[in-house]
Scaffold this motif. Structure first.
Motif, PDB file in Angstrom:
ATOM      1  N   PHE A  55       8.971 -18.930 -25.225  1.00  0.00           N
ATOM      2  CA  PHE A  55      10.276 -18.278 -25.314  1.00  0.00           C
ATOM      3  C   PHE A  55      10.407 -16.987 -24.529  1.00  0.00           C
ATOM      4  CE2 PHE A  55       8.052 -15.880 -28.445  1.00  0.00           C
ATOM      5  CZ  PHE A  55       7.510 -16.763 -29.381  1.00  0.00           C
ATOM      6  N   ALA A  56       9.359 -16.514 -23.879  1.00  0.00           N
ATOM      7  CA  ALA A  56       9.495 -15.328 -23.024  1.00  0.00           C
ATOM      8  C   ALA A  56       8.275 -15.217 -22.121  1.00  0.00           C
ATOM      9  CB  ALA A  56       9.660 -14.061 -23.854  1.00  0.00           C
ATOM     10  N   VAL A  57       8.453 -15.566 -20.847  1.00  0.00           N
ATOM     11  CA  VAL A  57       7.354 -15.508 -19.880  1.00  0.00           C
ATOM     12  C   VAL A  57       7.853 -14.764 -18.644  1.00  0.00           C
ATOM     13  CG1 VAL A  57       5.736 -16.837 -18.479  1.00  0.00           C
ATOM     14  CG2 VAL A  57       6.439 -17.708 -20.716  1.00  0.00           C
ATOM     15  N   GLY A  58       7.064 -13.831 -18.171  1.00  0.00           N
ATOM     16  CA  GLY A  58       7.465 -13.056 -17.001  1.00  0.00           C
ATOM     17  C   GLY A  58       6.384 -13.020 -15.945  1.00  0.00           C
ATOM     18  N   GLN A  59       6.801 -12.857 -14.690  1.00  0.00           N
ATOM     19  CA  GLN A  59       5.849 -12.733 -13.589  1.00  0.00           C
ATOM     20  C   GLN A  59       6.455 -11.868 -12.488  1.00  0.00           C
ATOM     21  OE1 GLN A  59       4.990 -16.164 -11.018  1.00  0.00           O
ATOM     22  NE2 GLN A  59       2.804 -15.713 -11.189  1.00  0.00           N
ATOM     23  N   VAL A  60       5.634 -11.001 -11.908  1.00  0.00           N
ATOM     24  CA  VAL A  60       6.001 -10.223 -10.723  1.00  0.00           C
ATOM     25  C   VAL A  60       5.031 -10.623  -9.626  1.00  0.00           C
ATOM     26  CG1 VAL A  60       6.281  -7.938  -9.723  1.00  0.00           C
ATOM     27  CG2 VAL A  60       6.852  -8.308 -12.131  1.00  0.00           C
ATOM     28  N   ASP A  61       5.555 -11.193  -8.542  1.00  0.00           N
ATOM     29  CA  ASP A  61       4.740 -11.666  -7.430  1.00  0.00           C
ATOM     30  C   ASP A  61       4.742 -10.597  -6.334  1.00  0.00           C
ATOM     31  OD1 ASP A  61       3.578 -12.905  -5.260  1.00  0.00           O
ATOM     32  OD2 ASP A  61       4.530 -14.846  -5.631  1.00  0.00           O
ATOM     33  N   LEU A  62       3.688  -9.802  -6.298  1.00  0.00           N
ATOM     34  CA  LEU A  62       3.628  -8.692  -5.340  1.00  0.00           C
ATOM     35  C   LEU A  62       3.440  -9.175  -3.907  1.00  0.00           C
ATOM     36  CD1 LEU A  62       1.509  -6.181  -7.438  1.00  0.00           C
ATOM     37  CD2 LEU A  62       3.958  -6.109  -6.998  1.00  0.00           C
ATOM     38  N   THR A  63       2.909 -10.371  -3.715  1.00  0.00           N
ATOM     39  CA  THR A  63       2.764 -10.891  -2.361  1.00  0.00           C
ATOM     40  C   THR A  63       4.128 -11.196  -1.751  1.00  0.00           C
ATOM     41  OG1 THR A  63       2.558 -13.211  -3.070  1.00  0.00           O
ATOM     42  CG2 THR A  63       0.533 -11.913  -2.928  1.00  0.00           C
ATOM     43  N   SER A  69       3.642  -2.405  11.825  1.00  0.00           N
ATOM     44  CA  SER A  69       2.464  -2.504  10.955  1.00  0.00           C
ATOM     45  C   SER A  69       2.829  -2.639   9.473  1.00  0.00           C
ATOM     46  CB  SER A  69       1.591  -1.263  11.137  1.00  0.00           C
ATOM     47  OG  SER A  69       2.317  -0.083  10.780  1.00  0.00           O
ATOM     48  N   CYS A  70       4.098  -2.369   9.108  1.00  0.00           N
ATOM     49  CA  CYS A  70       4.448  -2.279   7.691  1.00  0.00           C
ATOM     50  C   CYS A  70       4.269  -3.593   6.932  1.00  0.00           C
ATOM     51  CB  CYS A  70       5.882  -1.775   7.545  1.00  0.00           C
ATOM     52  SG  CYS A  70       6.068  -0.018   7.954  1.00  0.00           S
ATOM     53  N   VAL A  71       4.724  -4.695   7.531  1.00  0.00           N
ATOM     54  CA  VAL A  71       4.618  -5.978   6.829  1.00  0.00           C
ATOM     55  C   VAL A  71       3.168  -6.411   6.634  1.00  0.00           C
ATOM     56  CG1 VAL A  71       5.195  -8.435   6.915  1.00  0.00           C
ATOM     57  CG2 VAL A  71       6.922  -6.738   7.486  1.00  0.00           C
ATOM     58  N   PRO A  72       2.341  -6.427   7.684  1.00  0.00           N
ATOM     59  CA  PRO A  72       0.941  -6.817   7.444  1.00  0.00           C
ATOM     60  C   PRO A  72       0.213  -5.870   6.493  1.00  0.00           C
ATOM     61  CG  PRO A  72       1.250  -6.051   9.715  1.00  0.00           C
ATOM     62  CD  PRO A  72       2.596  -6.236   9.131  1.00  0.00           C
ATOM     63  N   GLU A  73       0.578  -4.588   6.518  1.00  0.00           N
ATOM     64  CA  GLU A  73      -0.089  -3.662   5.608  1.00  0.00           C
ATOM     65  C   GLU A  73       0.400  -3.837   4.172  1.00  0.00           C
ATOM     66  OE1 GLU A  73      -1.267  -0.181   8.824  1.00  0.00           O
ATOM     67  OE2 GLU A  73       0.194   0.285   7.248  1.00  0.00           O
ATOM     68  N   ALA A  74       1.678  -4.186   4.000  1.00  0.00           N
ATOM     69  CA  ALA A  74       2.175  -4.512   2.659  1.00  0.00           C
ATOM     70  C   ALA A  74       1.467  -5.749   2.129  1.00  0.00           C
ATOM     71  CB  ALA A  74       3.683  -4.730   2.695  1.00  0.00           C
ATOM     72  N   THR A  75       1.263  -6.729   2.993  1.00  0.00           N
ATOM     73  CA  THR A  75       0.534  -7.940   2.618  1.00  0.00           C
ATOM     74  C   THR A  75      -0.911  -7.603   2.270  1.00  0.00           C
ATOM     75  OG1 THR A  75       1.953  -9.250   4.065  1.00  0.00           O
ATOM     76  CG2 THR A  75      -0.137 -10.242   3.385  1.00  0.00           C
ATOM     77  N   ARG A  76      -1.488  -6.687   3.017  1.00  0.00           N
ATOM     78  CA  ARG A  76      -2.865  -6.242   2.754  1.00  0.00           C
ATOM     79  C   ARG A  76      -2.990  -5.622   1.364  1.00  0.00           C
ATOM     80  NH1 ARG A  76      -5.456  -1.188   6.158  1.00  0.00           N
ATOM     81  NH2 ARG A  76      -7.347  -0.852   4.875  1.00  0.00           N
ATOM     82  N   ILE A  77      -2.030  -4.764   1.023  1.00  0.00           N
ATOM     83  CA  ILE A  77      -2.051  -4.123  -0.302  1.00  0.00           C
ATOM     84  C   ILE A  77      -1.843  -5.162  -1.397  1.00  0.00           C
ATOM     85  CG2 ILE A  77      -0.839  -2.490  -1.800  1.00  0.00           C
ATOM     86  CD1 ILE A  77      -0.156  -0.892   0.773  1.00  0.00           C
ATOM     87  N   ALA A  78      -0.873  -6.058  -1.189  1.00  0.00           N
ATOM     88  CA  ALA A  78      -0.571  -7.067  -2.207  1.00  0.00           C
ATOM     89  C   ALA A  78      -1.737  -8.012  -2.428  1.00  0.00           C
ATOM     90  CB  ALA A  78       0.676  -7.846  -1.805  1.00  0.00           C
ATOM     91  N   SER A  79      -2.557  -8.229  -1.409  1.00  0.00           N
ATOM     92  CA  SER A  79      -3.696  -9.133  -1.562  1.00  0.00           C
ATOM     93  C   SER A  79      -4.725  -8.588  -2.550  1.00  0.00           C
ATOM     94  CB  SER A  79      -4.369  -9.386  -0.211  1.00  0.00           C
ATOM     95  OG  SER A  79      -5.039  -8.215   0.251  1.00  0.00           O
ATOM     96  N   PRO A 111      -7.417   2.598   8.761  1.00  0.00           N
ATOM     97  CA  PRO A 111      -6.384   3.384   8.077  1.00  0.00           C
ATOM     98  C   PRO A 111      -5.003   2.739   8.197  1.00  0.00           C
ATOM     99  CG  PRO A 111      -7.058   4.459  10.109  1.00  0.00           C
ATOM    100  CD  PRO A 111      -7.994   3.320   9.908  1.00  0.00           C
ATOM    101  N   PHE A 112      -4.151   3.075   7.229  1.00  0.00           N
ATOM    102  CA  PHE A 112      -2.774   2.585   7.237  1.00  0.00           C
ATOM    103  C   PHE A 112      -1.973   3.323   8.314  1.00  0.00           C
ATOM    104  CE2 PHE A 112      -4.178   1.657   2.886  1.00  0.00           C
ATOM    105  CZ  PHE A 112      -3.818   0.322   2.789  1.00  0.00           C
ATOM    106  N   GLU A 113      -1.069   2.590   8.979  1.00  0.00           N
ATOM    107  CA  GLU A 113      -0.224   3.166  10.015  1.00  0.00           C
ATOM    108  C   GLU A 113       1.248   3.184   9.623  1.00  0.00           C
ATOM    109  OE1 GLU A 113      -0.946   0.966  13.560  1.00  0.00           O
ATOM    110  OE2 GLU A 113      -3.092   1.458  13.641  1.00  0.00           O
ATOM    111  N   CYS A 114       1.653   2.305   8.717  1.00  0.00           N
ATOM    112  CA  CYS A 114       3.044   2.267   8.268  1.00  0.00           C
ATOM    113  C   CYS A 114       3.394   3.592   7.590  1.00  0.00           C
ATOM    114  CB  CYS A 114       3.248   1.109   7.294  1.00  0.00           C
ATOM    115  SG  CYS A 114       4.907   1.023   6.580  1.00  0.00           S
ATOM    116  N   PRO A 115       4.507   4.245   7.971  1.00  0.00           N
ATOM    117  CA  PRO A 115       4.854   5.536   7.369  1.00  0.00           C
ATOM    118  C   PRO A 115       4.918   5.504   5.847  1.00  0.00           C
ATOM    119  CG  PRO A 115       6.239   5.107   9.279  1.00  0.00           C
ATOM    120  CD  PRO A 115       5.450   3.854   9.048  1.00  0.00           C
ATOM    121  N   ALA A 116       5.309   4.366   5.261  1.00  0.00           N
ATOM    122  CA  ALA A 116       5.410   4.273   3.806  1.00  0.00           C
ATOM    123  C   ALA A 116       4.047   4.313   3.135  1.00  0.00           C
ATOM    124  CB  ALA A 116       6.146   2.988   3.409  1.00  0.00           C
TER     125      ALA A 116
END
Length: 586
Positions: free
Chosen positions: A231-239, A274-284, A361-366
């Motif tokens: 009756f209540a299931v949640g998921q956050v997919d960071l990838t 670099s932002c997308v691959p680095e976001a993927t790197r963090i999410a992994s 090192p990370f290069e994406c400003p974020a």
């Protein structure tokens, strides 16, 4: 003689088989999950209708919280009004009025909602969509009408894919609120003010996703794997979630950036390659987290949160058996917490993470600020190697009694024990002797010895210490010396165990009372400061925030009256971090 089935009988058999197969595989094509795209970055939904016990438990919990929540909404409305946002203030007041003085069940009935049957909160990209089953579509439309009256004008109406809806652009946000009645469901969504027709149609459900979560079955499989109730299931997919933010191309996030640019006059930032691959790197490293109830009735509320972790993190900690006495026992004291802190293994792991970031090192400003954070972390980990800190394995704290500090006193009156597990108890003792002074002697045989008089005089109570080959334990208060041996001899944690916690109702209420009193005192002082001549411009907002905090603790006090005990534990298994919590009610 062989038997041949007649054509009529074959047709009947085939028809029955078809009916049975259809019944077995039937899925409600209009269930909320049928509208949720399989690639949604986040979702919280019913997999099945709530049973009566679970529904009554949720209503009881909501009824305990409602008075405080209503008071907070009213306070926030006043805050919005003082800032000149009269429209939002009126809407919030109207929403609060729907619950003011009512039970949760009466309020839901008045709004036409049927949360027992089914609901889902999910993302179309980052844009949130809420779908809730309706018990009474006419009552829902009347509720929306009351919100329109409070807003001061009718919402705009439009059509998308043959589905009518109402909408309003929220001031200075670049976002529009969409409200619709779709069949027997209420749909509410936040979309960009300039959302395309395909986006609106999908949010409303006029266009179905190519593949839904209902088709995918991922949430159902997750519930079975983790033991969540349907009756209540949640998921956050960071990838999926982090790359959506990193690209800056998600429609809702892009609308936010555009609106911020209009306010500041700065150009809309363009994400670096670099932002997308680095976001993927963090999410992994932390691919997803999920949560759900494992038990819910009038007297029990048990939940579980699972955090998926990368393989190297799992391997570093899932098989680790930390020698903290008591970590392997069920916590049962009035307040009893055990926590594994294997400094040697933690230092090795985080040093490796810091080295990995330094090498790439990370290069994406974020994310570039993380480079400095990991550099500092690496330095801190090197310092953690120095004994006696580098020898620490964990801690256990047990409180047998707690009384708030009396008037004019700084310290509360407590009795209990503290255990510090270490590879080198004698070294830790030597450091303590050097810091405290005096000629305190303690053998390693587990027998208690009185603490020096200067310490007990300062504490205002008797105290003892005991030591064996794996820990030092200190007891404060009358009779605590007789409990130190049991403390030292407690079972160590099993592989992957991180913590255990137990809190009985009396201890929980005592703590909530203390926090509520502090919140009350703070709110009173802030209100007085806001009324003083020459008060800063933001003083009224701070006073309002303090008042809402006070109301929140008042609501917690009402809930605390029902609590028998609170417990929890955390461990790392072969898939990641698992945190479980349980509350037992009277």
């Amino acid at each position: 003689m062989g038997y041949t089935m007649r054509p009529t009988k074959r047709l009947i058999a085939l028809g029955l088989a078809s009916v049975l197969l259809a019944a077995c595989g039937h899925k409600d094509k209009d269930a909320p999950l049928a509208f949720v795209p399989a690639d949604t970055p986040y979702v919280l939904a019913n997999l099945d209708k709530l049973d009566d016990d679970a529904y009554e438990a949720l209503l009881t919990q909501a009824n305990a919280e409602l008075p405080g929540e209503v008071a907070q909404m009213k306070s926030l409305a006043q805050d919005l009004e003082s800032k000149g946002n009269a429209e939002a203030a009126r809407l919030l007041k109207a929403f609060a009025a729907e619950f003011d003085g009512k039970t949760a069940e009466a309020a839901l009935k008045n709004m036409g909602l049927d949360v027992k049957t089914g609901s889902a909160i999910y993302g179309l990209g980052l844009s949130p969509v809420v779908r809730v089953a309706l018990a009474d579509p006419t009552a829902w439309d009347a509720f929306v009408g009351r919100l329109e009256a409070a807003y001061g004008k009718k919402l705009d109406t439009a059509d998308a894919g043959g589905q009518a809806y109402r909408h309003v652009t929220l001031a200075d946000s670049g976002v529009q609120l969409i409200i619709a009645t779709v069949g027997k469901q209420a749909v509410v969504s936040l979309l960009p003010a300039d959302a395309t027709q395909p986006s609106i149609r999908q949010a409303l459900g006029a266009d179905r996703p190519e593949k839904s979560l209902q088709d995918d079955g991922r949430l159902t499989d997750l519930a079975k794997d983790k033991g969540y109730k349907d009756f209540a299931v949640g998921q956050v997919d960071l990838t999926r979630l982090l790359p959506l933010v990193a690209t800056g191309k998600d429609p809702l996030f892009a609308a936010y950036l555009k609106q911020q640019s209009a306010k500041t006059g700065e150009p809309v930032p363009v994400p670096a390659p670099s932002c997308v691959p680095e976001a993927t790197r963090i999410a992994s490293r932390i691919p997803s987290l999920s949560f759900g109830y494992t038990r819910l009735d009038m007297h029990h509320q048990e939940q579980r949160v699972d955090v998926a972790l990368a393989d190297d993190i799992v391997k570093a900690f899932s098989g680790l058996k930390v020698e903290v006495p008591g970590l392997g026992n069920d916590a049962n004291g009035p307040f009893d917490i055990s926590l594994a802190l294997p400094v040697e293994q933690i230092r090795t792991f985080f040093t490796a993470q810091a080295d990995a970031v330094a090498a790439k090192p990370f290069e994406c400003p974020a994310f570039v600020g993380m480079n400095d954070s990991f550099a500092k972390l690496g330095s801190t980990m090197q310092q953690a190697a120095i004994p006696p800190l580098g020898d620490v394995r964990g801690v256990r704290i047990v409180l047998d009694s707690f009384k708030p500090a009396a008037a004019g006193q700084q310290m509360p009156a407590i009795t209990g024990r503290v255990l510090l597990a270490t590879r080198n108890p004698a070294g830790l003792l030597a450091m303590g002797q050097a810091m405290l002074g005096g000629d305190f002697k303690l053998a390693g045989d587990g027998k208690p010895a009185p603490l020096p008089q200067n310490i007990t005089t300062m504490l205002g109570m008797p105290g003892w210490a005991a030591m064996n080959g794996q820990a030092i334990a200190v007891g404060l208060g009358q009779g605590e010396d007789g409990k130190l041996d049991e403390m030292l001899m407690g079972a160590i944690g099993d592989a992957g165990r991180i913590s255990r916690l137990h809190l009985n109702g009396d201890m929980y209420r005592a703590w909530v009372d203390v926090m509520a009193d502090k919140a009350q005192a703070y709110a009173s002082s802030m209100a007085e400061a806001a009324g003083a001549d020459g008060a800063p411009d933001d003083q009224a907002a701070q006073a309002s925030a303090a008042e809402r905090s006070k109301m929140q603790f008042e609501a917690m006090k009402a809930q605390a009256a029902r609590i028998v005990q609170v417990s929890g534990e955390a461990h790392v298994d072969e898939k990641g971090l698992v945190m479980s919590g349980a509350v037992e009610y009277k």
